[in-house]
Structures are given as C-alpha cells and as structure tokens.
Design a protein around this motif. Structure first.
Motif: not given
Length: 179
Positions: A103-109
C-alpha cells in the motif's frame, strides 16, 4: 538504529502475500488455512500494536489451538510443535505485512533480495536483533530500487523491520517441515 522485534511479537504479526501463499502442502498450509482472512488480518494488525491487547491475546490463542490440531493431524513431532507455531504465525505476519507495505509502494522483494531470503537463500536469523549491516543492506537496496528513503514514513520502516524478522523466522522454521 532500528531494533528487531522480539521473536514473540514478530511471530504474532500476520500472513504471507497471496502470490506467495501458493499451495505448500497440507502440513504447511494447515495452521494458516484454519483462520479465515479476516482473522489473519486482525491478528496482523494486532501484532503491530493496532487494536486491543486482549483481542491480540485471543487471536494468538485461537491460532495456537488451530496449530495444535494441525500438529496432531499432520503428525508433527512434539519437539517441533513450537517451530510449527512459529512458522504459522510468521507466515501470517508476512502476508499482512506484505499487504501493508505494498500500500506504501515498498516492495518486499527488495528485502528478500537484500538479505538473501528464499528457499535456497542464506536466510539469516533475525529472531533477536538485526545488525547495523543488515539494516544498511535493506536501506541501500531501497535506494538502489529508486525509493527516496527520506520520504518513507517511520511507521513504514517499522513494517520493513517486522517483515524482515518475520521472514527470517518463516524460512528458518519452514525447513523443519519439508520432506
């Protein structure tokens, strides 16, 4: 310096992203599948301090009962029951945290690559505390991916740390149950 969450707190955080939650077999899916999406979401939010403490405790007890039943039905040895619970709650945490971070555009990848998480990764143990080097790897990986880290809300950085810790627990406990 960002401190890692204690293992108990991280383990309470909530489930794996839908894309990552592909069928892993009855043994690995049982505990998580026993809670509906709404319950897992409530547990996830409770794990980061959203909601009442008594609700969190009730959800953890509910998951523990489900996992105990799964341990019995899946033939999990008594000495692996704690690892089985840890795996299940870390899996719930990863799903919930992944959704919140997306939702905050922080990729877990970015985190997975920076810390080498995955089925063949190094999967460092972050159940106690993240090192300064590990934190800097994550920060640099986000910078390299184009994230303006100065604009990231501190609450999102807390989610990043919680995701890293729960992912560590997820991969390190998961290996106990692969055939």
């Amino acid at each position: 310096m960002m401190k890692a969450f204690p293992a108990g707190l991280v383990l309470m955080l909530a489930a794996l992203p839908a894309a990552t939650a592909a069928q892993e077999g009855a043994k690995l899916d049982c505990g998580v599948a026993g809670m509906d999406v709404g319950q897992r979401s409530l547990l996830g939010s409770a794990m980061v301090g959203e909601g009442a403490a008594d609700a969190q405790e009730a959800l953890i007890k509910e998951l523990a009962a489900i996992v105990d039943g799964c341990a019995e039905s899946q033939g999990i040895a008594a000495d692996l029951k704690t690892a089985y619970f840890d795996y299940s709650i870390a899996r719930v945490a990863r799903e919930w945290l992944s959704s919140r971070m997306a939702e905050s555009n922080m990729s877990t990848v970015v985190i997975d690559r920076a810390l080498d998480f995955g089925p063949t990764g190094a999967n460092p143990d972050l159940s106690q505390e993240m090192s300064e080097e590990q934190i800097m790897k994550i920060v640099q990986a986000y910078i390299d991916s184009g994230v303006d880290i100065e604009k990231v809300d501190p609450k999102i950085w807390e989610l990043v740390g919680a995701y890293a810790a729960s992912t560590s627990i997820y991969w390190n406990r998961r290996k106990n149950f692969l055939d």
